[in-house]
Structure formats: C-alpha cells, structure tokens
Scaffold this motif. Structure first.
Motif, PDB file in Angstrom:
ATOM      1  N   LYS A 120       0.836  -1.208   0.000  1.00  0.00           N
ATOM      2  CA  LYS A 120       0.000   0.000   0.000  1.00  0.00           C
ATOM      3  C   LYS A 120       0.872   1.260   0.000  1.00  0.00           C
ATOM      4  O   LYS A 120       2.040   1.224   0.396  1.00  0.00           O
ATOM      5  CB  LYS A 120      -0.898   0.007   1.243  1.00  0.00           C
ATOM      6  N   LYS A 121       0.253   2.363  -0.447  1.00  0.00           N
ATOM      7  CA  LYS A 121       0.928   3.673  -0.378  1.00  0.00           C
ATOM      8  C   LYS A 121       0.359   4.444   0.815  1.00  0.00           C
ATOM      9  O   LYS A 121      -0.865   4.521   0.955  1.00  0.00           O
ATOM     10  CB  LYS A 121       0.670   4.468  -1.653  1.00  0.00           C
ATOM     11  N   SER A 137       5.759   0.633  11.613  1.00  0.00           N
ATOM     12  CA  SER A 137       4.776  -0.420  11.303  1.00  0.00           C
ATOM     13  C   SER A 137       4.731  -0.720   9.811  1.00  0.00           C
ATOM     14  O   SER A 137       4.361  -1.810   9.409  1.00  0.00           O
ATOM     15  CB  SER A 137       3.367   0.030  11.714  1.00  0.00           C
ATOM     16  N   PHE A 138       5.071   0.258   8.981  1.00  0.00           N
ATOM     17  CA  PHE A 138       4.899   0.088   7.537  1.00  0.00           C
ATOM     18  C   PHE A 138       6.158  -0.347   6.810  1.00  0.00           C
ATOM     19  O   PHE A 138       6.091  -0.753   5.664  1.00  0.00           O
ATOM     20  CB  PHE A 138       4.382   1.398   6.920  1.00  0.00           C
ATOM     21  N   ALA A 144       4.515  -1.636   3.447  1.00  0.00           N
ATOM     22  CA  ALA A 144       3.983  -0.747   2.410  1.00  0.00           C
ATOM     23  C   ALA A 144       4.963  -0.625   1.242  1.00  0.00           C
ATOM     24  O   ALA A 144       6.168  -0.848   1.401  1.00  0.00           O
ATOM     25  CB  ALA A 144       3.744   0.626   3.022  1.00  0.00           C
ATOM     26  N   SER A 145       4.455  -0.262   0.054  1.00  0.00           N
ATOM     27  CA  SER A 145       5.362  -0.083  -1.078  1.00  0.00           C
ATOM     28  C   SER A 145       5.983   1.312  -1.047  1.00  0.00           C
ATOM     29  O   SER A 145       7.069   1.532  -1.555  1.00  0.00           O
ATOM     30  CB  SER A 145       4.617  -0.297  -2.395  1.00  0.00           C
ATOM     31  N   THR A 177      11.989   3.034   1.377  1.00  0.00           N
ATOM     32  CA  THR A 177      10.525   3.075   1.178  1.00  0.00           C
ATOM     33  C   THR A 177      10.002   4.476   1.469  1.00  0.00           C
ATOM     34  O   THR A 177       8.953   4.874   0.977  1.00  0.00           O
ATOM     35  CB  THR A 177       9.839   2.079   2.148  1.00  0.00           C
ATOM     36  N   ILE A 178      10.773   5.208   2.282  1.00  0.00           N
ATOM     37  CA  ILE A 178      10.288   6.514   2.761  1.00  0.00           C
ATOM     38  C   ILE A 178      10.738   7.647   1.832  1.00  0.00           C
ATOM     39  O   ILE A 178      11.905   7.710   1.441  1.00  0.00           O
ATOM     40  CB  ILE A 178      10.852   6.806   4.175  1.00  0.00           C
ATOM     41  N   GLU A 179       9.805   8.522   1.497  1.00  0.00           N
ATOM     42  CA  GLU A 179      10.166   9.743   0.754  1.00  0.00           C
ATOM     43  C   GLU A 179       9.643  10.951   1.529  1.00  0.00           C
ATOM     44  O   GLU A 179       8.456  11.000   1.880  1.00  0.00           O
ATOM     45  CB  GLU A 179       9.541   9.702  -0.649  1.00  0.00           C
TER      46      GLU A 179
END
Ligand SMILES: NC(=O)c1ccc[n+]([C@@H]2O[C@H](COP(=O)([O-])OP(=O)(O)OC[C@H]3O[C@@H](n4cnc5c(N)ncnc54)[C@H](OP(=O)(O)O)[C@@H]3O)[C@@H](O)[C@H]2O)c1
Length: 279
Positions: A120-121, A137-138, A144-145, A177-179
């Motif tokens: 998920k995004k 958590s993500f 998450a993607s 994954t983080i932006e």
C-alpha cells in the motif's frame, strides 16, 4: 494505594484516567488510582524518581515528552531504541524501564479493522514523538510499497528517514521506502493518510492540505491518531469527501491494554462496553 499517572502538556484531553480506573474497578484492583498531571520538561526527572522510589507505580507519557523522557529513565528495550519513543514507565529490578505500547496499539487497531498494509501507499503527516512508532509499522518486510513523510518542520522528517534508512538492514526493515515531501504539497493518491500531528486537539484547528483528488474515493482510509475530539476537521473533511475514516480510539485502547497488563498482570478485554465508555 498504588498510584498511576499520565503526564503531558496539554493533558486535559486525556481519557486514560477514565479507562484505567474503569479497569481497576472491573478487575477488582481496588487499591489503585490513575490520575492525569500537566507537567513541564523540568518535572520529568522528579516523576522518574518517584517511580524509582515506588511512590508512583506506573506512568503513561504523552505529548510532547515521549522522546524527552528517554533522558531520565534507566533502560529501555530494543524497539524503543528504534522508535526513540516511550509511552509507558514501570519499575523493574530497581530500574525505571520505558516501553513503547503505541506501536503495538496502532498495529492492532489496523488489523482488527482488516486493513492490510502490504504493497500500500501511505501518507504520514507529522514527525513528532509518536511518528516513528507509526512509521516503523509500515517498513517491516511485507510492508507498504511507499511511505510519504511530511512534517511542517521538514528537517525533522529528513532526520527520521535518515535514522530508518540507516537502521533498515540491521532490524530487518525495508530500505528506501520513505520519501520526505514538503508540508502541504499535493501528493499522489495514497491508500492510507494518517494524521500523527497534534493539529486537531483544539476543535477549530485545520490541516490545510489539498485532498481534492480524494473526492468520492471510498477505498482510502483517513486515520487521525487524535481520539478526543472524536471527529477532527481532518476526519470531518474526509467524511464529506466520501473517504473512510477512523480516529485514534482503538489505538488508544490497545496501547492502554498493553500498559495495564505490564503494570497489573491483567489483560483487560476490549469490548463494546469499553469502546462505548470513551464515546
Ligand atoms: N490514539 C493514540 O493512542 C495516540 C497515541 C499517541 C499519540 N496520539 C496523538 O498523536 C498526536 C501527536 O503526538 P506526538 O507525541 O507525536 O506529539 P509531538 O511530539 O508534540 O509532535 C507534534 C507533531 O505535530 C506537528 N504540529 C504541531 N502543531 C502543528 C501545526 N500548527 N501545524 C503543523 N504541524 C504541527 C509537529 O510538527 P513540527 O515538528 O513542525 O513542530 C509534530 O510533527 C497527538 O495529538 C496525540 O494525542 C494518539
């Protein structure tokens, strides 16, 4: 009498005393009382000393001291090392230990709603004390993607990303994954938008993002960690747009359950009665 406290600033909104005192009564733990106390940074040392002396048996820590409290406690487990956030204090073997039950509470709140994070995004607003618990958590494997992280003070979000990207390999987390994105920038449609800021604790406060592209989208969940007031403007606006909404009540209940069990050994049931208690 065993004394428990929730400390923070502001603290008026906290429903922790209502909940924990209800559980003390329900489970026959009658020699215990839970209160709220508004504190300043200068009071933290004394509170921790009171736990060490046994004058206070357990403490919940809330806005804005979850990171600051780390400077005063004796030890904390690994997940606290990762999130740099403590919301529960307990004395163990003459040491004041700090735990993070927010992360567990948040994850349970999504899973009981059958919300699956895989691929998920996610858009996370805020990079304060609770944000690392939500973020982590993500970015676990099968997570998450994409996670967009957005904070009014951008460099705090940058710091958080740096911390997690550096730690990713050693703690089995997904990397890159983080932006980080600018505050109030219009960001592509996400599956979950979470408000982890304190904006909304006062009823008239607003987050001025452009969410027009979410109009009539029934699949997107807007999640506000705030539970009092129960519908912030962030959630009211999402409801008007036709999005799904959720406030922080379930997370609050589950994090409280985990803390209560640590202090008393009793794992209180989360049922309709307790959910309605906080309505
Ligand atoms: N449901 C639950 O169980 C649960 C658990 C934990 C927390 N919470 C809720 O989560 C919220 C945040 O807690 P926290 O411990 O992370 O607080 P915190 O450490 O004080 O962080 C506050 C965050 O809000 C942002 N913020 C504050 N005022 C703002 C404004 N006017 N405009 C934009 N951003 C603003 C801050 O941005 P800057 O960095 O730019 O200042 C920061 O990201 C609180 O409302 C708390 O009640 C709920």
């Amino acid at each position: 009498m065993n004394k428990y406290l929730v400390i923070g600033n502001p603290i008026e909104h906290s429903l922790s005393p209502l909940l924990h005192n209800y559980w003390f009564k329900k489970y026959g733990i009658l020699d215990s009382i839970y209160e709220k106390r508004k504190v300043d940074k200068k009071d933290l040392k004394e509170i921790v000393e009171s736990v060490k002396k046994g004058d206070i048996k357990g403490v919940n820590v809330t806005v804005p001291f979850k990171s600051e409290i780390l400077n005063y406690i004796d030890s904390f487990p690994n997940e606290v090392q990762k999130t740099k956030s403590v919301n529960t204090l307990i004395k163990e073997n003459d040491k004041v230990v700090g735990y993070n039950t927010d992360q567990g509470g948040f994850e349970i709140s999504l899973s009981v709603n059958n919300w699956n994070k895989k691929n998920k995004k996610i858009l996370i607003l805020g990079a304060g004390g609770v944000a690392p618990s939500i973020l982590s958590s993500f970015i676990k494997k099968d997570g998450a993607s994409k996670v967009y992280l957005c904070n009014r003070t951008r460099n705090k979000a940058e710091e958080l990303k740096k911390h997690w990207d550096a730690a990713a390999d050693s703690c089995g987390m997904l990397k890159n994954t983080i932006e980080v994105v600018d505050w109030e920038k219009k960001i592509e449609l996400c599956d979950l938008v979470i408000n982890t800021t304190s904006v909304g604790l006062s009823v008239d406060e607003n987050i001025n993002f452009d969410f027009d592209h979410y109009d009539n989208n029934k699949n997107v969940l807007f999640y506000d960690l705030i539970y009092n007031p129960k519908e912030t403007n962030f959630l009211k606006n999402a409801k008007q747009r036709g999005n799904k909404i959720m406030n922080g009540k379930l997370m609050f209940l589950w994090q409280a359950q985990l803390a209560f069990k640590m202090w008393t050994g009793v794992s209180p049931e989360i049922n309709d009665e307790v959910i309605n208690l906080l309505s």
